[in-house]
Design an enzyme around this catalytic site. Sequence first.
Site, mmCIF file in Angstrom:
data_model
loop_
_atom_site.group_PDB
_atom_site.id
_atom_site.type_symbol
_atom_site.label_atom_id
_atom_site.label_comp_id
_atom_site.label_asym_id
_atom_site.label_seq_id
_atom_site.Cartn_x
_atom_site.Cartn_y
_atom_site.Cartn_z
ATOM 1 N N ASP A 82 1.155 -89.358 -24.550
ATOM 2 C CA ASP A 82 0.235 -88.491 -25.281
ATOM 3 C C ASP A 82 -0.222 -87.338 -24.392
ATOM 4 O O ASP A 82 -0.637 -87.541 -23.258
ATOM 5 C CB ASP A 82 -0.973 -89.328 -25.734
ATOM 6 C CG ASP A 82 -1.808 -88.641 -26.792
ATOM 7 O OD1 ASP A 82 -1.280 -87.758 -27.489
ATOM 8 O OD2 ASP A 82 -2.992 -89.002 -26.934
ATOM 9 N N HIS A 83 -0.142 -86.116 -24.922
ATOM 10 C CA HIS A 83 -0.583 -84.909 -24.235
ATOM 11 C C HIS A 83 0.026 -84.783 -22.836
ATOM 12 O O HIS A 83 -0.689 -84.690 -21.828
ATOM 13 C CB HIS A 83 -2.113 -84.849 -24.171
ATOM 14 C CG HIS A 83 -2.745 -84.587 -25.504
ATOM 15 N ND1 HIS A 83 -2.754 -83.358 -26.115
ATOM 16 C CD2 HIS A 83 -3.352 -85.434 -26.378
ATOM 17 C CE1 HIS A 83 -3.352 -83.443 -27.291
ATOM 18 N NE2 HIS A 83 -3.716 -84.703 -27.483
#
Length: 284
Positions: A82-83
């Site tokens: 994530d990210h």
Amino acid sequence: MYVSMREMLRKANEGSYAVMAINAFNIESAHGIIQAAEAMRSPIIIDLLQDHLKSIVDCNLITNPIIRMAQDSPVPVALNLDHGSDVRHLKRCVHEGFSSVMVDASALPFEDNVRVTRDVVSFAEPYGASVEAEVGNMGLVGEGSGFTDADMYTEPEAAISFIKETGVDALAVSYGSTHGNYPEGYVPTFHFDIVERIKEATGCPLVLHGGSGAGAENIKRSLEVGINKINVGTDYMNAQREFVRQALAADPELDYPSLATRAAEAGGEVLKRYIELAGSANKA
């Protein structure tokens, strides 16, 4: 079964529902996510935030057990970075077995976002890993002059061009949500026309980040206009924290194994409600 996001999001796109992506931070929280998905017979995505992983000396210490749990599960499970703004770390994650990654170059100028994302898409292809990216910026509650400032919203024409130029499997778009805790009773205002325009032009699976606190009606409308992945972390963690707070207030001597197990169950109940809301129950 261990899969990438590509196939599960394709099915969600065709069926007009969304797959939940839940932030885990250790093996226990990942196990709780999979248990909730199995109970609901739902596909699920486990999100591991880049900043959490980089604090671990060897991220295989957490990722390998999660991959094994996913392989042994009867429902489709994807493991997604994530990210991921550090491309070197992101590529390491792909090489070490992540089935999906989110490359977040949204803070860069548009042309650089395209270039970085295209490079990750090319790198991930031989591994069979899916790639999510972001145009716009969800930000954090409390940043700027509001929750999601107008200049953080995704510009539809830019997103349409981005999808066509990069070949990403999914795109996170900013249309009203933010990451983190909203003030009690606050429900954000969503601009669904942003999602509608991008979906109509591309047909690409689109992603809602900051699903915690978005409100049931906003989520239902998001599904109607084309959202196929919903990220939730805060509500999952808050449910566990609140259980711990109440349990220790009632019984300060409660043994830790019982406390941890029951906290995970409390978090799982929140996830089950989100799965039902997203329409992915019984879609495994």
